[in-house]
Design an enzyme around this catalytic site. Structure first.
Site, PDB file in Angstrom:
ATOM      1  CD  GLU A  36      -3.052  -0.321  -0.001  1.00 59.43           C
ATOM      2  OE1 GLU A  36      -3.171   0.133  -1.164  1.00 59.43           O
ATOM      3  OE2 GLU A  36      -3.532  -1.411   0.363  1.00 59.43           O
ATOM      4  CG  HIS A  37      -0.034   4.910   0.598  1.00 61.89           C
ATOM      5  ND1 HIS A  37      -0.445   6.075   0.012  1.00 61.89           N
ATOM      6  CD2 HIS A  37      -1.040   4.510   1.404  1.00 61.89           C
ATOM      7  CE1 HIS A  37      -1.651   6.393   0.470  1.00 61.89           C
ATOM      8  NE2 HIS A  37      -2.042   5.451   1.309  1.00 61.89           N
TER       9      HIS A  37
ATOM     10  CB  SER B 282     -24.862   3.232 -15.543  1.00 61.41           C
ATOM     11  OG  SER B 282     -24.735   2.566 -14.294  1.00 61.41           O
TER      12      SER B 282
ATOM     13  N   GLY C  35     -16.646   3.768  -4.686  1.00 63.69           N
ATOM     14  CA  GLY C  35     -16.033   4.621  -3.672  1.00 63.69           C
ATOM     15  C   GLY C  35     -15.636   3.903  -2.400  1.00 63.69           C
TER      16      GLY C  35
ATOM     17  CB  SER D 178     -16.779   0.779  -8.672  1.00 63.77           C
ATOM     18  OG  SER D 178     -16.596   2.165  -8.485  1.00 63.77           O
ATOM     19  CB  SER D 179     -13.236   3.920 -11.347  1.00 64.27           C
ATOM     20  OG  SER D 179     -12.014   3.663 -10.690  1.00 64.27           O
TER      21      SER D 179
ATOM     22  CD  GLU E 198     -10.056   5.161 -13.143  1.00 66.83           C
ATOM     23  OE1 GLU E 198      -9.880   5.895 -12.148  1.00 66.83           O
ATOM     24  OE2 GLU E 198     -10.358   3.967 -13.056  1.00 66.83           O
TER      25      GLU E 198
ATOM     26  CG  ASP F 157      -7.208   0.740  -8.921  1.00 60.45           C
ATOM     27  OD1 ASP F 157      -6.463   0.192  -8.090  1.00 60.45           O
ATOM     28  OD2 ASP F 157      -7.761   1.846  -8.728  1.00 60.45           O
TER      29      ASP F 157
HETATM   30  P1  ADP Z   1     -13.591   3.228  -6.662  1.00 62.43           P
HETATM   31  O1  ADP Z   1     -12.935   2.965  -7.975  1.00 62.43           O
HETATM   32  O2  ADP Z   1     -12.677   2.971  -5.516  1.00 62.43           O
HETATM   33  O3  ADP Z   1     -14.885   2.524  -6.493  1.00 62.43           O
HETATM   34  P2  ADP Z   1     -13.659   5.872  -7.737  1.00 62.43           P
HETATM   35  O4  ADP Z   1     -13.989   7.191  -7.154  1.00 62.43           O
HETATM   36  O5  ADP Z   1     -12.358   5.695  -8.396  1.00 62.43           O
HETATM   37  O6  ADP Z   1     -13.905   4.800  -6.583  1.00 62.43           O
HETATM   38  O7  ADP Z   1     -14.761   5.502  -8.825  1.00 62.43           O
HETATM   39  C1  ADP Z   1     -16.121   5.545  -8.506  1.00 62.43           C
HETATM   40  C2  ADP Z   1     -16.866   6.241  -9.639  1.00 62.43           C
HETATM   41  O8  ADP Z   1     -16.913   5.369 -10.799  1.00 62.43           O
HETATM   42  C3  ADP Z   1     -18.322   6.523  -9.324  1.00 62.43           C
HETATM   43  O9  ADP Z   1     -18.459   7.744  -8.618  1.00 62.43           O
HETATM   44  C4  ADP Z   1     -18.920   6.611 -10.725  1.00 62.43           C
HETATM   45  O10 ADP Z   1     -18.638   7.871 -11.305  1.00 62.43           O
HETATM   46  C5  ADP Z   1     -18.123   5.567 -11.491  1.00 62.43           C
HETATM   47  N1  ADP Z   1     -18.847   4.284 -11.520  1.00 62.43           N
HETATM   48  C6  ADP Z   1     -18.431   3.109 -11.015  1.00 62.43           C
HETATM   49  N2  ADP Z   1     -19.336   2.122 -11.267  1.00 62.43           N
HETATM   50  C7  ADP Z   1     -20.343   2.689 -11.967  1.00 62.43           C
HETATM   51  C8  ADP Z   1     -21.572   2.205 -12.526  1.00 62.43           C
HETATM   52  N3  ADP Z   1     -21.966   0.949 -12.408  1.00 62.43           N
HETATM   53  N4  ADP Z   1     -22.346   3.099 -13.189  1.00 62.43           N
HETATM   54  C9  ADP Z   1     -21.971   4.377 -13.319  1.00 62.43           C
HETATM   55  N5  ADP Z   1     -20.843   4.893 -12.810  1.00 62.43           N
HETATM   56  C10 ADP Z   1     -20.032   4.071 -12.134  1.00 62.43           C
HETATM   57 MG    MG Z   2     -11.235   4.000  -8.719  1.00 59.57          MG
END
Ligand code: ADP
Ligand code: MG
Length: 365
Positions: A18-19, A52, A106, A111-112, A144, A156
Site C-alpha cells: 500500500e502506497h 448504467s 467509492g 468500481s472505476s 481515468e 487497479d
Molecule cells: P472506486 O474505484 O474505488 O470505487 P472511484 O472514485 O475511483 O472509486 O470511482 C467511482 C466512480 O466510478 C463513481 O463515482 C462513478 O462515477 C463511477 N462508476 C463506477 N461504477 C459505476 C456504474 N456501475 N455506473 C456508473 N458509474 C459508475
Molecule cells: Mg477508482
C-alpha cells in the site's frame, strides 16, 4: 464483425503493498467476484450513448468532438475509453454502451477500473481492434487520468485486466510487468473477508498529496529516482533529518519487502503465514505512514481478536475497506465481532463479504 459484445471486468482488493505504487514499488492485488458487465452495440448514429443500470439517465456524447471533461461525471469513464481509442487512431462508429455493476463505488474496491476495463474490452472486441493487455491498460488509465482527471497509478486497471482465478497478481509498478502468484485460499479452507467500513475518505486528497510529495522529497534528498531504489534503510534513516520523511521511507521500504516476502510465502504454498505480513502492513500504515482511520483500526483489531490470521486496511486509507484473512469456519465469528465493535463505538454498521481470487476481464456469451 459482431454487432454486439459483452464483457465483464472485476473490482479488486490489494492483498498487500500500500502506497508503494507511486514509489515505483510492488503491489499484490487480486480480482474479486464483484464486477461490471459492459455491452457494446454498434449503431448508425454519430453518437456515443452510455447508460448504467445504477444511474437514472443515459448520457450522450458527439463522437466528432469528444474532449476530456472532468464535469462529465460517471459517463466520463466510458467516454474516456472511447476518446483514448480515438486518440490512438481508431475510427469509432456510433456506439451504445450499457453497463451494470455490483462493485460498491467509492469503497476502494475499484468500481472505476471494473467500469473502464469492461468497456474497453467490449469495444476492443466489437471493433476487432486486437489490442493487447498493455494497450488496454494504457487506454483505461487514460480514461481515468486524462478524461475524468482522476490521478490513479495503474494498479487497479492492471488487476482488473490481468488477474486470474486462484491467483494474486504480483505487479512491479515501475515496469508495469505482472506475474501470477498462486493464492489457493479455498484449498487452504480460507477466505478473504472484506470489511467495507463505509467511512468516507476524510481529507484523503490533501493527505495523499502530502505523502506523495514527501516521498518525492525523500527520494531527492537520498539521490535516487524513487524510494524503490533505496537499498539500505538504516543508512537512509540516518541521512534524513525530517522525522516525517523518515517515517514515510520506513513504511515504503518495509512494505515493499513485505510484498516480496508474501510472494515468496505464496510460492512456497505457505498461505497462512502471510497473515502476519498483513498485520505488519497495517501497523506500518497506521503508525509510520499515518493513513489509517478509527474505523479501519477497529475493523483490524476486532478481526485479529476474533480469529483472523491477519488483517489490514486496503486502498489509500482514511476510510474505505479493510481485509482479513480468515478460516472459512471463522467467518461468522469474525463478522459478528467486527459488527459488535462498530456498534460499541457508534460507527455506521460495516458491510462485510467474503471473496476468493477471481477471474480478470473476460468475454460473456
Ligand atoms: P472506486 O474505484 O474505488 O470505487 P472511484 O472514485 O475511483 O472509486 O470511482 C467511482 C466512480 O466510478 C463513481 O463515482 C462513478 O462515477 C463511477 N462508476 C463506477 N461504477 C459505476 C456504474 N456501475 N455506473 C456508473 N458509474 C459508475
Ligand atoms: Mg477508482
Amino acid at each position: 464483425m459482431p454487432s454486439s459484445t459483452r464483457w465483464r471486468a472485476p473490482g479488486r482488493v490489494n492483498l498487500i503493498g500500500e502506497h508503494t505504487d507511486y514509489n515505483d514499488g510492488f503491489v499484490l492485488p487480486l480480482a474479486i467476484p464483484h464486477g461490471c458487465t459492459a455491452e457494446a452495440v454498434r449503431t448508425d448514429e454519430t453518437e456515443l450513448v452510455v447508460s448504467s443500470a445504477q444511474k437514472d439517465q443515459p448520457a450522450r456524447f458527439g463522437l466528432a468532438d469528444l474532449r476530456p471533461d472532468p464535469g462529465a461525471g460517471w459517463a466520463g469513464y466510458v467516454a474516456g475509453v472511447v476518446r483514448a481509442l480515438q486518440h490512438n487512431g481508431t475510427q469509432v462508429p456510433g456506439l451504445r454502451i450499457s453497463v451494470d455493476s455490483d462493485v460498491p463505488p467509492g469503497s476502494g474496491l475499484s468500481s472505476s477500473a471494473a467500469l473502464t476495463c469492461s468497456v474497453a474490452t467490449a469495444v476492443d472486441d466489437l471493433l476487432e481492434l486486437g489490442l493487447d493487455r498493455g494497450q488496454l491498460l494504457a487506454v483505461t488509465r487514460s480514461a481515468e487520468n486524462d478524461f475524468v482527471g482522476a490521478p490513479t497509478g495503474g494498479m487497479d486497471q492492471l488487476a482488473s485486466l490481468n488477474c486470474t482465478a486462484g491467483h494474486a497478481l504480483f505487479c512491479d509498478m515501475r515496469s508495469l510487468r505482472s506475474d501470477q502468484v498462486p493464492l489457493d485460499l479455498a484449498g487452504e479452507g480460507l477466505v478473504l473477508l472484506v470489511i467495507d467500513t463505509r467511512a468516507e475518505h476524510r481529507h484523503s486528497d490533501g493527505e495523499y498529496g502530502r505523502r506523495r510529495q514527501g516521498c518525492e522529497r525523500a527520494a531527492a534528498e537520498l539521490g535516487v529516482p524513487a524510494l524503490r531504489d533505496v537499498t539500505d534503510l538504516d543508512a537512509a534513516l540516518t541521512r534524513l533529518e525530517d522525522e516525517e520523511l523518515r517515517r514515510y521511507v520506513r513504511h515504503v521500504l518495509t512494505e515493499n519487502q513485505r510484498v516480496l516476502d508474501a510472494v515468496r510465502l505464496l510460492r512456497d504454498k505457505r498461505v497462512r503465514d502471510i497473515g502476519a505480513l498483513l498485520s505488519g502492513s497495517h501497523a506500518s500504515l497506521r503508525d509510520d505512514y499515518r493513513v489509517s482511520a478509527p474505523e479501519l483500526d477497529v475493523a483490524v483489531e476486532s478481526a485479529e481478536g476474533s480469529g483472523a490470521l491477519g488483517a489490514r486496511m486496503t486502498g489509500g486509507g482514511f476510510g474505505g475497506a479493510a481485509i482479513a484473512l480468515v478460516g472459512q469456519d471463522d467467518v461468522g465469528a469474525v463478522t459478528d465481532a467486527v459488527t459488535a465493535a462498530f456498534a460499541a463505538r457508534g460507527f455506521t454498521a460495516p458491510r462485510t463479504f467474503s471473496v476468493l481470487p477471481s477471474e480478470g476481464a473476460h468475454r460473456l456469451p
